[in-house]
Motif scaffolding. Structure first.
Motif, mmCIF file in Angstrom:
data_model
loop_
_atom_site.group_PDB
_atom_site.id
_atom_site.type_symbol
_atom_site.label_atom_id
_atom_site.label_comp_id
_atom_site.label_asym_id
_atom_site.label_seq_id
_atom_site.Cartn_x
_atom_site.Cartn_y
_atom_site.Cartn_z
ATOM 1 N N ASP A 120 0.874 -1.161 0.000
ATOM 2 C CA ASP A 120 0.000 0.000 0.000
ATOM 3 C C ASP A 120 0.912 1.210 0.000
ATOM 4 O O ASP A 120 1.420 1.616 1.053
ATOM 5 N N ASP A 121 1.128 1.788 -1.176
ATOM 6 C CA ASP A 121 2.064 2.894 -1.280
ATOM 7 C C ASP A 121 1.557 4.146 -0.561
ATOM 8 O O ASP A 121 2.348 4.984 -0.139
ATOM 9 N N ALA A 122 0.268 4.291 -0.417
ATOM 10 C CA ALA A 122 -0.275 5.445 0.306
ATOM 11 C C ALA A 122 0.101 5.383 1.787
ATOM 12 O O ALA A 122 0.210 6.416 2.448
ATOM 13 N N LYS A 123 0.315 4.162 2.271
ATOM 14 C CA LYS A 123 0.692 3.980 3.673
ATOM 15 C C LYS A 123 2.157 3.619 3.844
ATOM 16 O O LYS A 123 2.607 3.345 4.955
ATOM 17 N N ASN A 124 2.893 3.587 2.733
ATOM 18 C CA ASN A 124 4.315 3.205 2.793
ATOM 19 C C ASN A 124 4.494 1.874 3.516
ATOM 20 O O ASN A 124 5.397 1.724 4.353
ATOM 21 N N THR A 125 3.662 0.918 3.195
ATOM 22 C CA THR A 125 3.665 -0.338 3.928
ATOM 23 C C THR A 125 3.565 -1.521 2.978
ATOM 24 O O THR A 125 2.820 -1.477 1.988
ATOM 25 N N VAL A 126 4.318 -2.552 3.291
ATOM 26 C CA VAL A 126 4.203 -3.829 2.590
ATOM 27 C C VAL A 126 3.750 -4.875 3.597
ATOM 28 O O VAL A 126 4.119 -4.812 4.779
ATOM 29 N N TYR A 127 2.929 -5.790 3.127
ATOM 30 C CA TYR A 127 2.331 -6.794 4.007
ATOM 31 C C TYR A 127 2.719 -8.200 3.552
ATOM 32 O O TYR A 127 2.989 -8.443 2.377
ATOM 33 N N LEU A 128 2.689 -9.106 4.505
ATOM 34 C CA LEU A 128 2.823 -10.523 4.194
ATOM 35 C C LEU A 128 1.731 -11.261 4.950
ATOM 36 O O LEU A 128 1.806 -11.390 6.170
ATOM 37 N N GLN A 129 0.719 -11.680 4.220
ATOM 38 C CA GLN A 129 -0.348 -12.476 4.813
ATOM 39 C C GLN A 129 0.082 -13.929 4.783
ATOM 40 O O GLN A 129 0.355 -14.476 3.705
ATOM 41 N N MET A 130 0.125 -14.550 5.940
ATOM 42 C CA MET A 130 0.590 -15.933 6.050
ATOM 43 C C MET A 130 -0.536 -16.801 6.570
ATOM 44 O O MET A 130 -1.014 -16.598 7.687
ATOM 45 N N ASN A 131 -0.980 -17.722 5.762
ATOM 46 C CA ASN A 131 -2.046 -18.646 6.123
ATOM 47 C C ASN A 131 -1.517 -20.073 6.180
ATOM 48 O O ASN A 131 -0.449 -20.362 5.640
ATOM 49 N N SER A 132 -2.285 -20.927 6.817
ATOM 50 C CA SER A 132 -1.918 -22.344 6.910
ATOM 51 C C SER A 132 -0.475 -22.504 7.375
ATOM 52 O O SER A 132 0.307 -23.273 6.793
ATOM 53 N N LEU A 133 -0.149 -21.819 8.425
ATOM 54 C CA LEU A 133 1.236 -21.828 8.903
ATOM 55 C C LEU A 133 1.645 -23.208 9.397
ATOM 56 O O LEU A 133 0.844 -23.948 9.978
ATOM 57 N N LYS A 134 2.904 -23.515 9.157
ATOM 58 C CA LYS A 134 3.485 -24.788 9.544
ATOM 59 C C LYS A 134 4.628 -24.540 10.527
ATOM 60 O O LYS A 134 5.219 -23.453 10.519
ATOM 61 N N PRO A 135 4.968 -25.528 11.327
ATOM 62 C CA PRO A 135 6.104 -25.333 12.246
ATOM 63 C C PRO A 135 7.387 -24.912 11.518
ATOM 64 O O PRO A 135 8.175 -24.148 12.071
ATOM 65 N N GLU A 136 7.560 -25.381 10.304
ATOM 66 C CA GLU A 136 8.778 -25.027 9.563
ATOM 67 C C GLU A 136 8.773 -23.591 9.058
ATOM 68 O O GLU A 136 9.772 -23.114 8.523
ATOM 69 N N ASP A 137 7.672 -22.876 9.215
ATOM 70 C CA ASP A 137 7.628 -21.450 8.874
ATOM 71 C C ASP A 137 8.192 -20.576 9.992
ATOM 72 O O ASP A 137 8.394 -19.376 9.813
ATOM 73 N N ALA A 138 8.432 -21.165 11.153
ATOM 74 C CA ALA A 138 8.943 -20.406 12.286
ATOM 75 C C ALA A 138 10.323 -19.843 11.962
ATOM 76 O O ALA A 138 11.213 -20.568 11.503
ATOM 77 N N ALA A 139 10.474 -18.549 12.192
ATOM 78 C CA ALA A 139 11.726 -17.863 11.860
ATOM 79 C C ALA A 139 11.601 -16.397 12.242
ATOM 80 O O ALA A 139 10.508 -15.935 12.605
ATOM 81 N N VAL A 140 12.696 -15.700 12.132
ATOM 82 C CA VAL A 140 12.644 -14.244 12.163
ATOM 83 C C VAL A 140 12.426 -13.786 10.726
ATOM 84 O O VAL A 140 13.155 -14.189 9.822
ATOM 85 N N TYR A 141 11.405 -12.976 10.539
ATOM 86 C CA TYR A 141 11.048 -12.488 9.216
ATOM 87 C C TYR A 141 11.544 -11.054 9.042
ATOM 88 O O TYR A 141 11.302 -10.193 9.900
ATOM 89 N N TYR A 142 12.226 -10.836 7.924
ATOM 90 C CA TYR A 142 12.813 -9.536 7.621
ATOM 91 C C TYR A 142 12.181 -8.942 6.375
ATOM 92 O O TYR A 142 11.979 -9.634 5.369
ATOM 93 N N CYS A 143 11.944 -7.679 6.448
ATOM 94 C CA CYS A 143 11.496 -6.900 5.308
ATOM 95 C C CYS A 143 12.722 -6.244 4.674
ATOM 96 O O CYS A 143 13.657 -5.849 5.381
ATOM 97 N N ALA A 144 12.722 -6.125 3.353
ATOM 98 C CA ALA A 144 13.867 -5.536 2.669
ATOM 99 C C ALA A 144 13.406 -4.724 1.467
ATOM 100 O O ALA A 144 12.350 -5.021 0.881
ATOM 101 N N ALA A 145 14.204 -3.727 1.121
ATOM 102 C CA ALA A 145 13.878 -2.844 -0.003
ATOM 103 C C ALA A 145 15.048 -2.759 -0.962
ATOM 104 O O ALA A 145 16.209 -2.759 -0.544
ATOM 105 N N SER A 146 14.703 -2.681 -2.236
ATOM 106 C CA SER A 146 15.742 -2.579 -3.258
ATOM 107 C C SER A 146 15.323 -1.604 -4.343
ATOM 108 O O SER A 146 14.185 -1.656 -4.823
ATOM 109 N N ASP A 147 16.267 -0.750 -4.739
ATOM 110 C CA ASP A 147 16.021 0.105 -5.909
ATOM 111 C C ASP A 147 16.902 -0.342 -7.067
ATOM 112 O O ASP A 147 17.015 0.376 -8.068
ATOM 113 N N ARG A 148 17.512 -1.534 -6.939
ATOM 114 C CA ARG A 148 18.401 -2.032 -7.989
ATOM 115 C C ARG A 148 17.807 -3.155 -8.814
ATOM 116 O O ARG A 148 18.253 -3.429 -9.912
ATOM 117 N N ILE A 149 16.805 -3.818 -8.270
ATOM 118 C CA ILE A 149 16.257 -4.978 -8.970
ATOM 119 C C ILE A 149 15.524 -4.541 -10.225
ATOM 120 O O ILE A 149 14.691 -3.627 -10.189
#
Length: 127
Positions: free
Chosen positions: A73-102
């Motif tokens: 949502d560029d109006a809110k300067n926010t990116v989201y990650l909706q995670m459904n059907s979570l599994k134990p193997e999804d457990a982790a520290v989740y990082y957001c990242a930005a790139s102007d080179r890709i």
């Protein structure tokens, strides 16, 4: 330059859902491709999902396809990650990242091309 702050992590039972948010500072958010990565204890950081500057293109790791959805949502300067059907193997520290080179689809999963990173938010999934 952009600063990123993740939120929304927590403890959830297997099969449950969480929505992560990443708030970005600055007025040029729309010029950045955005990605989510994760790192579990003892493992390397891995790509989860990414979204193009326009939001028209999204990319996912095979392990999360059909369960996770990235959006922005560029109006809110926010990116989201909706995670459904979570599994134990999804457990982790989740990082957001930005790139102007890709520029190409094949590059969205390459952490080295992301110049700005958040501090991470912990996701724990109980079985």
């Amino acid at each position: 330059q952009v600063q990123l702050v993740e939120s929304g992590g927590g403890l959830v039972q297997a099969g449950g859902s969480l929505r992560l948010s990443c708030a970005a500072s600055g007025r040029t958010f729309s010029t950045y491709a955005m990605g989510w990565f994760r790192q579990a204890p003892g493992k390397e950081r891995e790509f989860v999902a990414a979204i193009s500057r326009s939001g028209a293109s999204t990319y996912y790791a095979d392990s999360v396809k059909g369960r996770f959805t990235i959006s922005r949502d560029d109006a809110k300067n926010t990116v989201y990650l909706q995670m459904n059907s979570l599994k134990p193997e999804d457990a982790a520290v989740y990082y957001c990242a930005a790139s102007d080179r890709i520029r190409y689809g094949r590059d969205y999963g390459r952490a080295i091309l992301y110049d700005y990173w958040g501090q991470g938010t912990q996701v724990t999934v109980s079985s």
